[in-house]
Write a protein that holds these residues in place. Structure first.
Motif, mmCIF file in Angstrom:
data_model
loop_
_atom_site.group_PDB
_atom_site.id
_atom_site.type_symbol
_atom_site.label_atom_id
_atom_site.label_comp_id
_atom_site.label_asym_id
_atom_site.label_seq_id
_atom_site.Cartn_x
_atom_site.Cartn_y
_atom_site.Cartn_z
ATOM 1 N N THR A 52 0.835 -1.207 0.000
ATOM 2 C CA THR A 52 0.000 0.000 0.000
ATOM 3 C C THR A 52 0.869 1.255 0.000
ATOM 4 O O THR A 52 0.648 2.201 -0.768
ATOM 5 N N GLY A 53 1.874 1.219 0.883
ATOM 6 C CA GLY A 53 2.749 2.378 1.006
ATOM 7 C C GLY A 53 3.463 2.714 -0.284
ATOM 8 O O GLY A 53 3.589 3.881 -0.653
ATOM 9 N N VAL A 54 3.926 1.704 -0.987
ATOM 10 C CA VAL A 54 4.636 1.969 -2.246
ATOM 11 C C VAL A 54 3.707 2.688 -3.224
ATOM 12 O O VAL A 54 4.085 3.684 -3.853
ATOM 13 N N ILE A 55 2.488 2.199 -3.323
ATOM 14 C CA ILE A 55 1.530 2.845 -4.231
ATOM 15 C C ILE A 55 1.299 4.297 -3.837
ATOM 16 O O ILE A 55 1.374 5.212 -4.655
ATOM 17 N N VAL A 56 1.033 4.517 -2.580
ATOM 18 C CA VAL A 56 0.720 5.868 -2.121
ATOM 19 C C VAL A 56 1.904 6.811 -2.309
ATOM 20 O O VAL A 56 1.751 7.942 -2.780
ATOM 21 N N VAL A 57 3.075 6.331 -1.932
ATOM 22 C CA VAL A 57 4.257 7.188 -2.078
ATOM 23 C C VAL A 57 4.481 7.530 -3.544
ATOM 24 O O VAL A 57 4.782 8.669 -3.888
ATOM 25 N N ARG A 58 4.286 6.560 -4.404
ATOM 26 C CA ARG A 58 4.453 6.852 -5.828
ATOM 27 C C ARG A 58 3.385 7.825 -6.340
ATOM 28 O O ARG A 58 3.662 8.685 -7.174
ATOM 29 N N LEU A 59 2.193 7.679 -5.837
ATOM 30 C CA LEU A 59 1.138 8.618 -6.244
ATOM 31 C C LEU A 59 1.501 10.048 -5.832
ATOM 32 O O LEU A 59 1.374 10.992 -6.616
ATOM 33 N N PHE A 60 1.976 10.182 -4.615
ATOM 34 C CA PHE A 60 2.215 11.524 -4.077
ATOM 35 C C PHE A 60 3.591 12.082 -4.432
ATOM 36 O O PHE A 60 3.756 13.292 -4.530
ATOM 37 N N GLU A 61 4.562 11.200 -4.590
ATOM 38 C CA GLU A 61 5.922 11.714 -4.759
ATOM 39 C C GLU A 61 6.507 11.411 -6.141
ATOM 40 O O GLU A 61 7.586 11.915 -6.474
ATOM 41 N N GLY A 62 5.827 10.603 -6.903
ATOM 42 C CA GLY A 62 6.356 10.258 -8.225
ATOM 43 C C GLY A 62 7.319 9.079 -8.165
ATOM 44 O O GLY A 62 7.233 8.239 -7.254
ATOM 45 N N ASP A 63 8.264 9.028 -9.078
ATOM 46 C CA ASP A 63 9.120 7.852 -9.249
ATOM 47 C C ASP A 63 10.213 7.680 -8.213
ATOM 48 O O ASP A 63 11.258 7.098 -8.516
#
Lengths: 193, 193, 193, 193
Positions: free
Chosen positions: C156-167
Motif C-alpha cells: 500500500t505504502g509503495v503505491i501511495v508514495v508513488r502517487l504523491f511523490e512520483g518515481d
DNA sequence: TATGAATGAGACTTCATTCAT
DNA sequence: AATGAATGAAGTCTCATTCAT
C-alpha cells in the motif's frame, strides 16, 4: 477658511480624475476601490470627500456641465462670417471629439439613474442648455428658435453618429453643408420681409 | 421525450421582454434575479437560454438591430413628395419616441462594454447602418452622401436632444425646416448642372 | 425477470464508465450532467438508475470492492517460490498502477463522506479486506498476522508514495528487498522452532 | 492609520483553523461561509486574505508541508539504538495518528485538483520529501536508498491501512517487525563487505 | 424507459460602506 | 485627514433534482 477652499479645490481635482474611468467603463462597472487606486488615495479618503458613489458621480456630472458652459466662447474669436463661425465650431468639436464622446456616455449613464422629471428640472442642466443656446444664437446671427435648434441637433447628431458608427460622417463636410443651407434659407427668409 | 420547446423562438421572446428593463435601469443596475422575475422564469432557466448576463445583453442588442432593419420601410407608403416623406419619417419617429430613447440608452450601455474596434467591425451593426442609409436615400430621392448623412445626423440629433433636454425641440418643426432647406439646396444643386 | 437482469447489468456498465471521472476530478467536482454526457445518456436516465449522486458514487465504490476481490488470484499462477510470488504481485501492481491510483483516490473521497464507524462496519469492505488478506497469506506461505500486515502495508505504502511523490520508489527494488528480508526473517523464525 | 494587523501572520492563523474543516469534510463539501463562520470572520474578510477558495486551500496545503518539515526532529532525542529510534517514530506516529489521517486526506484532495506534472515539480513538496528522507536516513543509520524507501513506504502504508481498515494493524507490532528485519538484513549486508 | 427543460437553493465572489487606528 | 481592514448584503452563476412529455 483657507482649509475649506482647499477641501473644495481638492474635491474638484478628484472629480476630474474620475472622468475617464466612468466614461470608458460605465457607472456600474467602476468600483470605489478602482477609483481610489486611480486617484492615488484610500477608499476612506474617497468617503471623506464624497458621501457615496452615486453622489460622487452626480457631482462629476454637475461639474462637467459647469465647465462646458465656460469653455466654448473663445471659439468664436476672430471669426467674421457665418461660414467662418460654423467652421470654427465644427473644427473645435472635431478636435475635442474624444471629450464629447465621453461626456456623452456619462450623460447617458446619468439619465438611467435619475427620475426623468427631476433631470429636466435640474438647475445646472437648464443653465447649461441655455448657455449653449445663446452661443449658437451668436454663432448663427439669428435667434429663430427653429433654426437654432436645427443647428444644435445637427451638431449633436454628428457626434453621436460618429460615436456609434465610426468615420461614416465627416465634420468639415457637414459644416459646409450646414453653411450652404443656412445661407440659402436665411436669404430666402430675409427676402420675405 | 422532454418538454417540447422551440428553443430559439423562446429565447427571442425572453429577449424582447428584457428590453424595457435594461433601457430604464441600465445594464449595471439590472440583476439576473430581477430579469428572471420579470420574465416569469427561474434564474436557472435564464441560464439555460443564455450563458451569462453579458451574453444575454449582447444578444438583446443584436436582436434589436436585426428588427429595426425590417420595420421602417412601411413608413414611406402613400408618400409622393419630398415633404410628405420627410413628414412621414419624423411623424413615425415622434410616435415611437419612447422606443428610440430606449434603444438609444441600450446602445450607449453596449458601447461601454465593448472594444471600440470590435463594435465597428460588427457585421449586424454594419448591415443595420447600411439599411438605414438606403432608407434615407429612398426618402430624400438623392444619394449624395453628404446630404444623406446630414439628414441622418439631424434625425439622430433631434432624438438625443429631446431625450436629454426634453421638449425643447419639436419633430414637426424640424421636419419642415429640413424640407425647406433641402428643397432650396437641391434646387440650387440642379441649377448648377 | 430477464428485464431485471438487463437493468442491473446496464447499471453496472454505467458505474464502470464513471470510474475515471470520479477518480480524476473528485466527487465534488464531478456534476451529474457531466456524468450523463460521458455515459451518453440524459440526466433523466441517470436518475432512473440511481436515486442520487451520492448513491451512484457509493454503488461505484461497492462495485470496485466487489471486483477487486475476484481479479487478483490469477496472478499467482505458475509461481513456485516466495521470490516469484512477491515479484509477480509487485509486477502486477506496477502494470496496473494507474488503476490503483484511481481506486485509491476514490476511496479517499469516500471516506470523507461517511461516518467512520459506518465504514468500518461495512460488509463489502470487510469481505474485501479479508479476501486480500487471504491472498497475501497464500502468497507468503505464512499466516503470521504481523508478517501479513507488514507486506500489505508495504505494498500500500509503495503505491501511495508513488502517487504523491512520483518515481522516487521502484516496484522491483522494493520487491527484492521484501523478499530478502522475509527470507531472512522466516529462516530465523523456523530455527527457533 | 488603519487597524494594525500583521497580514501574513493573521493569514497563517486563519489557515491553521481551516485544517480540520477541509480534512473532515473534503474540499468540495466545505463552503466559504462555513469557513468564515468557523474562523469567526466575515466572508469579505476571508477574501481579503485569500483571493479564492482554491487559493486558500492550496496555501493551506503549502503551509502544512512547511510545518511538517520542522516538527519531526525532536522525536529522535534520547534514542541510542536502532530499535529505540524505530519505536520512537512509530510511537510518535501513533500519538499523532489523527493529524496524519487529516493531512493525508487533504493531500488526496489536493492531488485531484492539480496537474500531476505541476505537483511533482512543486518546490515545497520536494523539499518536504527530502527532509523526510534525511530524517529516515538519520533514524536508520543507513543511506541505502532502497532501505530508506522501504521504511518510508511501510510507515506510510501503516497509516493508510489504519485509516481505511481500522485497527487491523498495530503500530508497535510493525515497529518490532521492521526492527527485526532491518537488523537481520543489515547484519547480512555488513558480512558481505 | 428516456429525455432535457425547468427549478431554486445555495455556492463563490464582489463591493459600497464603516470604523478603529 | 487619512488609511485600509472588516463587513455582509447582494450579485452572478451552478447543479442536483424533478417532471411534463
Amino acid at each position: 477658511m483657507p482649509k475649506i477652499v482647499d477641501h473644495d479645490q481638492y474635491r474638484k481635482e478628484l472629480l476630474t480624475k474620475c472622468f475617464d474611468l466612468f466614461a470608458t467603463q460605465g457607472y456600474g462597472a467602476v468600483t470605489m476601490r478602482q477609483i481610489a487606486k486611480e486617484l492615488g488615495v484610500s477608499t476612506g479618503t474617497l468617503y471623506h470627500y464624497f458621501p457615496s458613489k452615486q453622489a460622487l458621480f452626480w457631482q462629476l456630472y454637475d461639474e462637467l456641465n459647469e465647465r462646458d458652459t465656460a469653455s466654448m466662447n473663445a471659439v468664436l474669436n476672430n471669426t467674421h462670417t457665418l461660414e467662418e463661425r460654423i467652421t470654427a465650431i465644427f473644427d473645435y468639436t472635431a478636435q475635442n471629439e474624444d471629450y464629447f464622446f465621453k461626456q456623452f456616455l456619462i450623460t447617458s449613464d446619468f439619465y438611467q439613474q435619475q427620475d426623468r422629471t427631476e433631470i429636466l428640472a435640474n438647475e445646472t442642466l437648464r443653465r447649461n442648455y441655455e448657455s449653449n443656446r445663446e452661443f449658437v444664437v451668436k454663432a448663427l446671427g439669428t435667434d429663430d428658435p427653429a433654426v437654432v435648434n436645427f443647428a444644435m441637433c445637427l451638431a449633436t447628431g454628428v457626434i453621436v453618429v460618429r460615436l456609434f458608427e465610426g468615420d461614416v460622417v465627416a465634420y468639415d463636410q457637414q459644416a459646409q453643408l450646414l453653411n450652404k443651407m443656412l445661407t440659402l434659407y436665411l436669404q430666402e427668409a430675409s427676402l420675405k420681409d
